[in-house]
Design a protein around this motif. Structure first.
Motif, PDB file in Angstrom:
ATOM      1  N   UNK A  28       0.842  -1.203   0.000  1.00 32.03           N
ATOM      2  CA  UNK A  28       0.000   0.000   0.000  1.00 32.03           C
ATOM      3  C   UNK A  28       0.874   1.249   0.000  1.00 32.03           C
ATOM      4  N   UNK A  29       2.040   1.161   0.691  1.00 31.90           N
ATOM      5  CA  UNK A  29       2.931   2.315   0.785  1.00 31.90           C
ATOM      6  C   UNK A  29       3.433   2.736  -0.598  1.00 31.90           C
ATOM      7  N   UNK A  30       3.682   1.738  -1.461  1.00 31.95           N
ATOM      8  CA  UNK A  30       4.162   2.055  -2.812  1.00 31.95           C
ATOM      9  C   UNK A  30       3.107   2.840  -3.586  1.00 31.95           C
ATOM     10  N   UNK A  31       1.846   2.391  -3.432  1.00 27.98           N
ATOM     11  CA  UNK A  31       0.769   3.089  -4.143  1.00 27.98           C
ATOM     12  C   UNK A  31       0.602   4.510  -3.619  1.00 27.98           C
ATOM     13  N   UNK A  32       0.632   4.643  -2.289  1.00 26.41           N
ATOM     14  CA  UNK A  32       0.458   5.969  -1.693  1.00 26.41           C
ATOM     15  C   UNK A  32       1.587   6.890  -2.125  1.00 26.41           C
ATOM     16  N   UNK A  33       2.798   6.344  -2.202  1.00 29.69           N
ATOM     17  CA  UNK A  33       3.962   7.134  -2.589  1.00 29.69           C
ATOM     18  C   UNK A  33       3.836   7.602  -4.046  1.00 29.69           C
ATOM     19  N   UNK A  34       3.382   6.697  -4.900  1.00 29.44           N
ATOM     20  CA  UNK A  34       3.260   7.095  -6.307  1.00 29.44           C
ATOM     21  C   UNK A  34       2.174   8.161  -6.463  1.00 29.44           C
ATOM     22  N   UNK A  35       1.153   8.066  -5.628  1.00 30.16           N
ATOM     23  CA  UNK A  35       0.111   9.103  -5.677  1.00 30.16           C
ATOM     24  C   UNK A  35       0.686  10.439  -5.212  1.00 30.16           C
ATOM     25  N   UNK A  36       1.514  10.386  -4.195  1.00 29.54           N
ATOM     26  CA  UNK A  36       2.137  11.617  -3.697  1.00 29.54           C
ATOM     27  C   UNK A  36       2.994  12.274  -4.788  1.00 29.54           C
TER      28      UNK A  36
END
Lengths: 91, 635
Positions: A28-36
């Motif tokens: 989930x952290x990877x997805x959140x980071x890419x959104x950021x």
């Protein structure tokens, strides 16, 4: 506990930790980071990389230089997205 | 949008592939299972045999797959069922489906048969069909390691078959990430018959969403809702095996009873957790993390390290074989994953053959010298191996419970617990009536993950909540028949929607107090950029069920007679436990079926679909096809 220093937001003050024994490898952290970074969902551009070995299930991770610790946010996106509470920001 | 809108069509006979756009007509089925059903219905004729090259396999992701929507890692597979010859759909977690999305595709459609073992390697725009001579014969775990080594990439996601699929065992399945399975319908053997050992995928693109900001806000909302729900906390503490306690009804010795008495405690979550659990793990982007990793450090299975299991494995290998030993359950589950065998079909076959041995229908001589006294762990593990390699008695058992019983004869069919020629591994079918109806009318042949509700027996499922959510005040009561037909039709549609969206059923109402149809409608709306409410979603859900029903009517030849419980559930009541005395008598069942067909708008006498309902759902193509077959009821 496996604590690891990522980088300092303010020198000597802020540290990002990942506790690998808690990490479930959900990314989930990877997805959140890419959104950021780009307002898209794409782990390939994420600054945090999680790899879960399916043989021993140990977690390997890597923080890239592109990590800006979400400077303008209240909390780094990866920390906010981590439901297993494996990521934390210590200040 | 929210979808890449592209699919790979691979013809293994011609050794070619092409990338296609999805046609707009296909958008009426959301994606995943719904779209797969539609493609299968249109492209596979009645004369196609499941193991033939003309059968197709549709691996599909949904519009939410790969996005930050919770539990967005599900992959659907639709194909013609090897066991029932009707429809087979399966759904698995892991990390394969999102990676497929990131590579730029929603679906992979596999057709034909390769001349030699191959695997399909997809890396963004580079797609190649590679030789797999060196992988043939390897189990799924070795296959995954070898492919990663060969491609020098640890981040690829792999689905593969093991020896079970290669040897065309009808109980073979497909394994993703070493521990997640696409199980139903003998899909592993179908893949094996195509000489396709594995599909490998790696992507670097993004999963697109129309209204990204709105979508993100919805996601924050639903994540919060999940974080504070009873269901999430329950599932985090062991997944579905957390349900196991002395009061739980699990099958005993091939359903001779539905209660395992005091021995149930030995199979409880605490025993798994204290001794064997080393870590909690999750599928892609899942805040529930119901899965776990086990490590066995002592006893006959010392050294085994494998991803955990859910309650089906515990009842299939634990109570139904009368082995109250968690390490044995872990071993069987892992061994099936390694060999690429579906635990439900395998455990049903094992329980049946043990039962036949007890009643002297088969003897040691028929079984290659194995003595199948209940609880014989070694023999059970050896049988699993024999099935995968079709060795000796394994060659017969690899045909699945139903066909093996036909071959062995001697009244063994009466002991085979099957539905639509598929083995059953379920708990408490006699006790909970809606649960039973969902399993028995399931379009893929058994399995509670079709229309069975999980609400029966839940303490917090009061009359008021049942009425509000499902329009059924008795949703929480197990033994009553009232309202259950309506409840099952509700869940059938709901599950079809969830599978088509590409998320996990465990994130939904199916588990206690998780996400509602409105939540999914809100997420879906933001992805496609068009307001969609839950009523419209349910209409699509109903359409999906009707495609499957029509496929079963035409291909499997199914009608009302196939929607009856196995004889043992009709004749023999539960002997002990909280559901003692419960059974499924035919008069009550007939009444329940009548109601069920009424709610679907199907004909009560034949169980077939009517013109009215297909018109209402705008399924003209299906109506015409059924008319050609003479299996459409004019009403």
């Amino acid at each position: 506990m496996n604590k690891n220093l990522v980088k300092n937001r303010n020198p000597e003050e802020t540290l990002l930790f990942i506790e690998t024994s808690r990490c479930t490898g959900c990314r989930s952290c990877e997805l959140a980071c890419s959104y950021h970074h780009a307002k898209i969902f794409n782990p390939a551009i994420s600054s945090i990389k999680i790899y879960r070995d399916s043989k021993d299930v140990h977690i390997e991770y890597n923080f890239l230089d592109t990590c800006d610790l979400c400077e303008n946010e209240r909390m780094p996106a990866c920390v906010a997205a981590c439901s297993a509470k494996a990521l934390s920001l210590l200040n | 949008m929210g979808k890449s809108g592209k699919m790979i069509r691979c013809d293994l006979t011609k050794n070619t592939y092409k990338v296609e756009d999805r046609s707009p007509e296909q958008e009426n089925f959301i994606g995943g299972r719904g779209l797969g059903d539609w493609i299968l219905f249109n492209e596979v004729g009645k004369d196609v045999v499941p193991l033939g090259p003309e059968n197709i396999m549709i691996f599909g992701s949904g519009p939410l797959t790969g996005t930050i929507a919770p539990t967005s890692g599900r992959l659907s597979l639709v194909t013609k069922n090897l066991l029932s010859e009707g429809i087979a759909f399966s759904n698995a977690g892991g990390h394969f489906a999102p990676e497929l999305k990131y590579a730029g595709y929603d679906d992979i459609v596999i057709k034909g048969k390769a001349s030699h073992p191959v695997y399909l390697n997809i890396n963004d725009d580079n797609i190649e069909i590679r030789d797999a001579y060196h992988l043939w014969g390897k189990d799924t775990w070795e296959t995954e390691d070898l492919i990663k080594k060969e491609l020098k990439d640890e981040y690829v996601q792999i689905l593969s078959i093991g020896p079970g699929g290669e040897n065309l065992a009808k109980s073979a399945c497909i394994i993703i990430n070493k521990g997640r399975a696409l199980g139903f319908g003998g899909c592993g053997a179908i893949m094996g018959a195509k000489n396709l050992k594995a599909i490998v995928v790696r992507g670097s693109n993004s999963a697109q969403v129309n209204d990204t900001e709105g979508f993100m806000n919805e996601c924050y909302r639903v994540f919060k809702k999940m974080e504070y729900s009873i269901g999430t906390n329950f599932m985090r503490n062991g997944g579905t095996i957390n349900k196991i306690g002395p009061a739980l009804s699990i099958p005993y010795r091939n359903y001779q009873d539905d209660h395992y008495g005091q021995k149930t405690a030995k199979l409880s979550q605490l025993n798994f957790k204290r001794k064997y659990e080393t870590k909690r793990i999750a599928c892609f982007n899942c805040p529930i993390y119901c899965s776990h990793f086990y490590s066995i450090d002592e006893g006959p299975y010392k050294g085994l390290r494998a991803e955990g299991l859910q309650i089906n494995a515990v009842r299939g290998f634990g109570s139904n074989l009368d082995v109250p030993d968690p390490s044995f359950v872990i071993k069987c589950n892992a061994y099936c994953n390694q060999l690429g065998l579906h635990i439900d079909e395998i455990s049903s076959t094992l329980a049946w053959i043990f039962d036949c041995y007890e009643k002297n229908i088969v003897t040691k001589e028929d079984l290659d010298g194995l003595s199948l006294e209940w609880g014989n762990q070694e023999a059970a593990v050896e049988l699993i191996r024999k099935i995968a390699y079709r060795e000796g008695i394994g060659d017969i058992l690899a045909e699945g419970t139903y066909r093996a019983a036909l071959k062995i004869g001697k009244n063994s069919l009466g002991r085979a617990i099957t539905i639509k020629k598929t083995g059953v591994n379920e708990g408490n079918v006699r006790g909970k009536k809606a649960w039973a109806l969902g399993i028995i009318t399931s379009t893929r042949g058994g399995g509670h993950l079709c229309g069975s509700p999980n609400s029966e027996g839940l303490k917090n499922m009061t009359n008021y909540i049942g009425e509000e959510r499902y329009g059924v005040s008795t949703a929480g009561q197990s033994k009553t028949y009232e309202g259950k037909a309506k409840l099952v039709t509700w869940f059938e549609k709901f599950k079809a929607i969830i599978d088509s969206l590409g998320v996990c059923y465990f994130s939904s109402y199916w588990q206690n107090n998780l996400l509602s149809p409105d939540d999914y409608a809100a997420l879906f709306s933001k992805v496609i950029g068009k307001t969609f409410d839950s009523t419209e979603l349910f209409k699509i859900g109903e359409r999906i069920i009707n495609i499957e029903k029509a496929f079963n009517t035409i291909h499997g030849g199914f009608s009302r007679k196939d929607d009856y419980p196995p004889q043992r559930f009709v004749d023999e009541p539960v002997k002990s436990g909280p559901f003692a005395g419960e059974q499924l008598p035919l008069d009550k069942w007939n009444q329940l079926l009548d109601e069920y067909y009424d709610f679907h708008g199907w004909d009560k006498e034949t169980g077939w679909q009517t013109e009215n309902i297909l018109d209402k759902l705008q399924l003209t193509k299906i109506k015409e096809k059924l008319r050609e077959e003479g299996r459409l009821i004019k009403k």
